[in-house]
Design an enzyme around this catalytic site. Structure first.
Site, PDB file in Angstrom:
ATOM      1  N   ASP A 137      58.186 -68.662  87.805  1.00  0.00           N
ATOM      2  CA  ASP A 137      59.595 -69.061  87.836  1.00  0.00           C
ATOM      3  C   ASP A 137      60.336 -68.103  88.784  1.00  0.00           C
ATOM      4  OD1 ASP A 137      62.267 -69.540  87.381  1.00  0.00           O
ATOM      5  OD2 ASP A 137      62.041 -69.775  85.219  1.00  0.00           O
ATOM      6  N   ASP A 155      64.649 -72.974  98.258  1.00  0.00           N
ATOM      7  CA  ASP A 155      64.312 -74.366  98.577  1.00  0.00           C
ATOM      8  C   ASP A 155      63.983 -75.067  97.267  1.00  0.00           C
ATOM      9  OD1 ASP A 155      63.386 -76.703  99.646  1.00  0.00           O
ATOM     10  OD2 ASP A 155      61.680 -75.842 100.692  1.00  0.00           O
TER      11      ASP A 155
HETATM   12  N1  SAM Z   1      63.748 -80.136  99.775  1.00  0.00           N
HETATM   13  C1  SAM Z   1      63.844 -80.448  98.428  1.00  0.00           C
HETATM   14  C2  SAM Z   1      65.134 -80.986  97.943  1.00  0.00           C
HETATM   15  O1  SAM Z   1      66.216 -80.460  98.221  1.00  0.00           O
HETATM   16  O2  SAM Z   1      65.082 -82.004  97.269  1.00  0.00           O
HETATM   17  C3  SAM Z   1      63.257 -79.407  97.571  1.00  0.00           C
HETATM   18  C4  SAM Z   1      61.796 -79.644  97.581  1.00  0.00           C
HETATM   19  S1  SAM Z   1      60.743 -78.505  96.844  1.00  0.00           S
HETATM   20  C5  SAM Z   1      59.443 -79.602  96.472  1.00  0.00           C
HETATM   21  C6  SAM Z   1      61.486 -77.961  95.367  1.00  0.00           C
HETATM   22  C7  SAM Z   1      60.507 -77.189  94.502  1.00  0.00           C
HETATM   23  O3  SAM Z   1      61.194 -76.245  93.708  1.00  0.00           O
HETATM   24  C8  SAM Z   1      59.707 -78.065  93.544  1.00  0.00           C
HETATM   25  O4  SAM Z   1      58.364 -78.101  93.920  1.00  0.00           O
HETATM   26  C9  SAM Z   1      59.899 -77.383  92.175  1.00  0.00           C
HETATM   27  O5  SAM Z   1      58.721 -77.358  91.401  1.00  0.00           O
HETATM   28  C10 SAM Z   1      60.351 -76.003  92.601  1.00  0.00           C
HETATM   29  N2  SAM Z   1      61.121 -75.296  91.568  1.00  0.00           N
HETATM   30  C11 SAM Z   1      62.049 -75.802  90.728  1.00  0.00           C
HETATM   31  N3  SAM Z   1      62.513 -74.847  89.912  1.00  0.00           N
HETATM   32  C12 SAM Z   1      61.866 -73.698  90.237  1.00  0.00           C
HETATM   33  C13 SAM Z   1      61.908 -72.373  89.731  1.00  0.00           C
HETATM   34  N4  SAM Z   1      62.721 -72.049  88.726  1.00  0.00           N
HETATM   35  N5  SAM Z   1      61.110 -71.441  90.316  1.00  0.00           N
HETATM   36  C14 SAM Z   1      60.284 -71.768  91.338  1.00  0.00           C
HETATM   37  N6  SAM Z   1      60.196 -73.023  91.836  1.00  0.00           N
HETATM   38  C15 SAM Z   1      60.979 -73.974  91.303  1.00  0.00           C
END
Ligand code: SAM
Length: 282
Positions: A137, A155
């Site tokens: 996380d 992102d």
């Molecule tokens: N470009 C995209 C958008 O704006 O819709 C974002 C895409 S990227 C795939 C976002 C990623 O953030 C996801 O794979 C999700 O699993 C990850 N994510 C969400 N919460 C998170 C957290 N607390 N820590 C790390 N990664 C996280």
């Protein structure tokens, strides 16, 4: 029978893409993951039914979230990407030989595995030797880092579900601490257009303004996101995104880009009046 992917953008607006076939459907510990194939947008990734990226327009988002900060900070060596398991931001970052270390913190290993398999266009550079992937996380990861990174790229998914914590004041404060004295942070900051998204955008902006001495917002046109009008936050300890931007230095790198250029860089920070008003309200 026709197959359509449909996302609800507001109570009264939906956005649909005609789908040729579904390549993957799975549920991780964090979210539902789908990959579709379409004629108009190529392959696309959705999480919990929300559009993350399409092969056709992802270049806009990934170039704008990476090249804008990279063109401002004169010497980025260590970068932290939070979220971004599709690998698109990393793909753009590895083009800079000056970067020595890229830490990618993605909560969901399954997103990375699925993107490696079905979206090689974005995920193909995740094996660069400078990249380390942490399946954690991001909110917790930054709590334990101090004075490490020149650049943090947030992102993330939208401010609900696993991404919720990445829009909090605590998170931005910890990003500030994890940055070096000249460090900067960029984040995807939702759309200003529909009130439901604008509220989240305003909330994030206010928290960033409270956490960093320099805070600006820039925009790009991303056809598959709600309203197509998308914002990014630029937060910095020292460098201003326009007055400290060295266009000729970036141009000498000779990077070929499809969306970003040095004129777009300046123009992206010029916001419509209604957006300026929304930002001033906070
Ligand atoms: N470009 C995209 C958008 O704006 O819709 C974002 C895409 S990227 C795939 C976002 C990623 O953030 C996801 O794979 C999700 O699993 C990850 N994510 C969400 N919460 C998170 C957290 N607390 N820590 C790390 N990664 C996280």
């Amino acid at each position: 029978m026709e197959l359509w992917f449909t996302e609800k953008h507001t109570e009264n607006v939906t956005f649909s893409i005609k789908v040729d076939r579904q390549l993957y459907c799975g549920r991780s510990d964090f979210q539902r993951i789908d990959i579709f194939e379409s004629k108009e947008f190529g392959r696309f990734l959705t999480l919990d039914g929300y559009m993350m990226l399409t092969e056709k327009d992802e270049f806009i988002y990934h170039e704008m979230i990476v090249h804008v900060p990279m063109a401002v900070h004169p010497a980025v060596k260590r970068v932290l990407v939070i979220g971004g398991g599709d690998g698109g931001a990393v793909r753009e970052l590895v083009r800079y030989p000056s970067i020595e270390q890229i830490d990618l913190v993605e909560i969901d290993r399954q997103v990375v595995d699925v993107c490696r398999k079905y979206l090689p266009q974005t995920a193909s550079r995740l094996d660069d030797p400078r990249v380390t992937i942490y399946y954690e996380d991001g909110l917790k990861f930054v709590r334990t880092r101090e004075n490490v990174y020149d650049l943090i790229i947030v992102d993330s998914t939208d401010p609900f579900g696993p991404g919720e914590g990445l829009f909090t004041k605590e998170f931005y404060g910890n990003c500030y601490k994890a940055l070096t004295a000249e460090g900067l942070m960029v984040n995807q900051q939702e759309s200003p257009f529909y009130p439901v998204d604008a509220i989240a955008m305003q909330r994030a902006h206010k928290r960033i303004v409270d956490s960093f001495p320099i805070s600006r917002v820039y925009q790009a046109h991303i056809p598959t996101y709600p309203s197509g009008h998308w914002l990014f936050g630029f937060a910095s300890k020292k460098y201003h995104p326009v007055t400290d931007f060295n266009d000729s230095k970036w141009e000498t790198l000779g990077l070929k880009t499809k969306y970003y250029n040095t004129k777009i860089h300046i123009g992206a920070f010029a916001l419509p009046n209604y957006v300026k008003n929304l930002l001033e309200e906070v």
